[in-house]
Scaffold this active site. Structure first.
Site, PDB file in Angstrom:
ATOM      1  N   ASP A   1       0.723  -1.342  -0.138  1.00 35.14           N
ATOM      2  CA  ASP A   1      -0.089   0.091  -0.014  1.00 35.14           C
ATOM      3  C   ASP A   1       0.968   1.274   0.153  1.00 35.14           C
ATOM      4  OD1 ASP A   1      -2.522  -0.996  -0.239  1.00 35.14           O
ATOM      5  OD2 ASP A   1      -2.762  -1.392   1.986  1.00 35.14           O
TER       6      ASP A   1
ATOM      7  N   ASP B   1      -7.247  -4.382  -3.987  1.00 32.84           N
ATOM      8  CA  ASP B   1      -7.022  -2.773  -3.479  1.00 32.84           C
ATOM      9  C   ASP B   1      -5.744  -2.237  -4.359  1.00 32.84           C
ATOM     10  OD1 ASP B   1      -8.345  -4.828  -1.696  1.00 32.84           O
ATOM     11  OD2 ASP B   1      -7.872  -3.402  -0.015  1.00 32.84           O
TER      12      ASP B   1
HETATM   13  N1  GLY Z   1      -7.187  -1.330   1.536  1.00 28.46           N
HETATM   14  C1  GLY Z   1      -7.775  -1.985   2.600  1.00 28.46           C
HETATM   15  C2  GLY Z   1      -9.080  -1.374   2.801  1.00 28.46           C
HETATM   16  O1  GLY Z   1      -9.734  -0.965   1.861  1.00 28.46           O
HETATM   17  O2  GLY Z   1      -9.545  -1.517   3.831  1.00 28.46           O
END
Ligand code: GLY
Length: 375
Positions: free
Chosen positions: A96, A154
């Site tokens: 992320d 994601d």
């Molecule tokens: N990327 C994790 C979420 O959307 O909670």
């Protein structure tokens, strides 16, 4: 885009003022920290490596971009510096890094040309590229030993960091990795009806798919709402950088599914296929992220489709403003109520969450004519 309708223009300006007023207030307490979810009106403060840590500084950059407020700029820049700790520690980092360094370092670089910010974002991009599994053609999401072969939907929102890195360096390898990951996501995550899987587990040695895992959704066959939002916005952005028509088709397909599942007057359920006993639990952050994604999507389609996507985005944003906005509650630091981080784990259910606030503000900023995308 700039709205042509005067009433809508006035509404967007009013909402923007409410956002700016509240954030100007809350920034005095929150300052240089990393708010995540609002509990009893007060935002939590996360450790520096938490995946959502780009959104608070990102929100401050959005406001700075409109009003040049030096105090908010200093906080945003100081948050970015604080992120140097996980960036250079390296081992704790996950995929992320796009969420973390795009609305911080890339925003800072695009707005003010900061060379230090450019270096930070390139370091983050190198980390993300280093997580690529060449056999399975996917980017590894998390670090636990048993998750070495896991990829998640994601990650589509992390890919712009790679596309940007190729543009900046003139080295196509970042772009190549992003494209391979997007292709794998297209093949393995998007179902024919436009719903999406959250986690796919690959054999890290052979690259073969082993299984599908439910993750933050109800089950492996269900349809986690925010995962759908990441697909809508993420595939739109992959289209913007590559002009691969299959990504645009995936963005439209997932958007059609998302919109078909909305109930009048409500944010989406946390999972569109949740069972009756939890179907009423909502995730307003999915609505905010989708609205901002639809406004991006509207830039890449026919005029008729653009009108449709803009209209849907405005409907969502007006709903969030009217029924979910915290404007009347000076004791609440969050902007948008009823976002859900992780319902299966009962982790922050129906509270304001920083990415819901960020994408809401980003979308309103777009409606007011802001054309500069950090992503
Ligand atoms: N990327 C994790 C979420 O959307 O909670």
């Amino acid at each position: 885009m700039k709205l042509q309708n005067e009433t809508l223009n006035r509404w967007a300006d009013e909402i923007w003022d409410k956002i700016v007023n509240k954030v100007s207030q809350t920034s005095q307490r929150i300052g240089v920290s990393f708010p995540y979810a609002s509990v009893n009106g007060t935002y939590t403060d996360e450790d520096a490596d938490w995946w959502t840590n780009g959104f608070w500084p990102g929100l401050l950059w959005l406001i700075y971009q409109h009003n040049g407020n030096e105090r908010l700029k200093s906080i945003a820049a100081a948050c970015e510096e604080k992120l140097d700790e996980p960036l250079h520690a390296f081992t704790g980092l996950h995929h992320d890094v796009g969420f973390m360094w795009t609305p911080t370092a890339i925003a800072h670089y695009k707005l003010l040309g900061s060379e230090a910010s450019k270096r930070r974002a390139l370091t983050a991009a190198s980390h993300l590229a280093g997580r690529y599994n060449a056999k399975g053609k996917f980017i590894r999401a998390w670090n636990q030993e048993e998750r070495v072969g896991w990829a998640i939907i994601d990650c589509m929102m992390n890919l712009p960091l790679l596309y940007w890195a190729s543009e900046i360096t003139g080295d196509p390898r970042f772009h190549h990795i992003a494209v391979e990951h997007a292709n794998t996501t297209l093949r393995e995550f998007i179902r024919p009806d436009g719903s999406v899987r959250h986690i796919v587990h690959f054999d890290p040695e052979t690259g073969e798919r082993i299984s599908v895992i439910s993750g933050q959704g109800y089950s492996e066959d269900s349809a986690w709402a925010r995962g759908t939002s990441w697909a809508i916005y993420g595939f739109t952005l992959s289209y913007r950088y590559t002009k691969d028509i299959r990504y645009l088709a995936a963005a439209k397909q997932t958007a059609a599914y998302f919109l078909s599942q909305l109930q009048p007057g409500q944010a989406p359920s946390w999972d569109f296929r949740a069972p009756a006993d939890s179907k009423a639990i909502q995730d307003s952050s999915a609505a905010a992220c989708t609205a901002s994604g639809l406004l991006e999507l509207a830039k890449h389609v026919t005029e008729e489709e653009a009108v449709f996507y803009e209209q849907k985005a405005i409907e969502i944003l007006q709903l969030l403003d009217q029924y979910y906005g915290t404007w009347d509650d000076s004791n609440e630091e969050g902007l948008i109520r009823r976002a859900t981080a992780n319902y299966p784990k009962k982790h922050f259910v129906e509270v304001p969450i920083i990415y819901g606030d960020y994408y809401f503000a980003e979308a309103i900023s777009k409606l007011r004519g802001n054309e500069l995308s950090y992503w």
